[in-house]
Design a protein around this motif. Structure first.
Motif, PDB file in Angstrom:
ATOM      1  N   VAL A  39       0.836  -1.203   0.000  1.00  0.00           N
ATOM      2  CA  VAL A  39       0.000   0.000   0.000  1.00  0.00           C
ATOM      3  C   VAL A  39       0.870   1.252   0.000  1.00  0.00           C
ATOM      4  N   ASP A  40       1.957   1.238   0.759  1.00  0.00           N
ATOM      5  CA  ASP A  40       2.860   2.393   0.741  1.00  0.00           C
ATOM      6  C   ASP A  40       3.365   2.663  -0.673  1.00  0.00           C
ATOM      7  N   ALA A  41       3.702   1.606  -1.410  1.00  0.00           N
ATOM      8  CA  ALA A  41       4.170   1.773  -2.795  1.00  0.00           C
ATOM      9  C   ALA A  41       3.060   2.342  -3.672  1.00  0.00           C
ATOM     10  N   ALA A  42       1.839   1.852  -3.490  1.00  0.00           N
ATOM     11  CA  ALA A  42       0.713   2.361  -4.285  1.00  0.00           C
ATOM     12  C   ALA A  42       0.470   3.839  -3.994  1.00  0.00           C
ATOM     13  N   VAL A  43       0.546   4.206  -2.729  1.00  0.00           N
ATOM     14  CA  VAL A  43       0.342   5.611  -2.343  1.00  0.00           C
ATOM     15  C   VAL A  43       1.465   6.476  -2.914  1.00  0.00           C
ATOM     16  N   THR A  44       2.692   6.008  -2.793  1.00  0.00           N
ATOM     17  CA  THR A  44       3.846   6.746  -3.320  1.00  0.00           C
ATOM     18  C   THR A  44       3.736   6.956  -4.828  1.00  0.00           C
ATOM     19  N   ASN A  45       3.213   5.962  -5.530  1.00  0.00           N
ATOM     20  CA  ASN A  45       3.107   6.035  -6.994  1.00  0.00           C
ATOM     21  C   ASN A  45       1.848   6.752  -7.475  1.00  0.00           C
ATOM     22  N   THR A  46       1.049   7.254  -6.557  1.00  0.00           N
ATOM     23  CA  THR A  46      -0.152   7.991  -6.953  1.00  0.00           C
ATOM     24  C   THR A  46       0.252   9.328  -7.562  1.00  0.00           C
ATOM     25  N   SER A  47      -0.369   9.637  -8.676  1.00  0.00           N
ATOM     26  CA  SER A  47      -0.104  10.904  -9.363  1.00  0.00           C
ATOM     27  C   SER A  47      -1.396  11.708  -9.410  1.00  0.00           C
ATOM     28  N   PRO A  48      -1.321  12.957  -9.814  1.00  0.00           N
ATOM     29  CA  PRO A  48      -2.563  13.717  -9.977  1.00  0.00           C
ATOM     30  C   PRO A  48      -3.551  13.006 -10.910  1.00  0.00           C
TER      31      PRO A  48
END
Length: 135
Positions: free
Chosen positions: A24-33
Motif C-alpha cells: 500500500v505504501d508503494a501504491a500511495v507513493t506512486n499515486t499521481s494527480p
C-alpha cells in the motif's frame, strides 16, 4: 488527500491489513494527480465498503476475489491477491478449491492460467519467508 472521508480512512485500514503496509505504501507513493481520484475511489468503495463489511471473514472474501479475478482474466490482480492470502488466512488448499470452481463455472483455460499465476505467487511467498527466516 487533505480531508479523507471516514470511508476512505476505514478503507485504508482494511487495504493495509489485506495487502500489507509495503504494498500500500508503494501504491500511495506512486499515486499521481492523474491516478489520485482512482486511488480514492478504490480505497473508499472496494476497501472501505466491500472489504470492510463484517458479514463474511477476510478468508472467504479473499477466495471469492481470487476466483472472480481468475474468471475474468485479471491475472495481475490474481497474483496480488494470492500474495495477500498471507494476511487473509486463505490457505493454499482454499485457493486450489476456488480455482477448481473457476474451471467448472468459468472455463478450464481461465483456471489453468490462474493456477500457474497462483503457483508462482506461492513460490515467491515461500522464498520471501525463507529470506525472513535467515535474516
Amino acid at each position: 488527500m487533505s480531508n479523507p472521508s471516514p470511508r476512505y480512512i476505514q478503507g485504508m485500514k482494511t487495504r493495509r491489513k489485506v495487502l500489507g503496509e509495503k504494498y500500500v505504501d508503494a501504491a500511495v507513493t506512486n499515486t499521481s494527480p492523474f491516478t489520485e481520484d482512482f486511488q480514492e475511489l478504490i480505497t473508499e468503495t472496494a476497501w472501505g465498503n466491500v472489504w470492510s463489511r463484517n458479514t463474511i471473514p477476510l478468508r472467504e472474501r479473499s477466495m471469492l476475489t481470487i476466483a472472480l479475478l481468475a474468471a475474468l482474466g485479471h491475472y495481475d490482480e490474481v497474483a496480488m491477491h494470492v500474495r495477500a492470502t498471507r494476511n487473509t488466512g486463505a490457505s493454499l488448499e482454499d485457493i486450489k478449491e476456488a480455482l477448481l470452481h473457476v474451471a467448472i463455472y468459468a472455463g478450464v483455460p481461465a483456471a489453468n492460467h490462474a493456477f500457474k499465476i497462483a503457483a508462482k505467487a506461492y513460490a515467491e511467498i515461500e522464498a520471501a519467508e525463507k529470506e525472513e527466516d535467515h535474516a
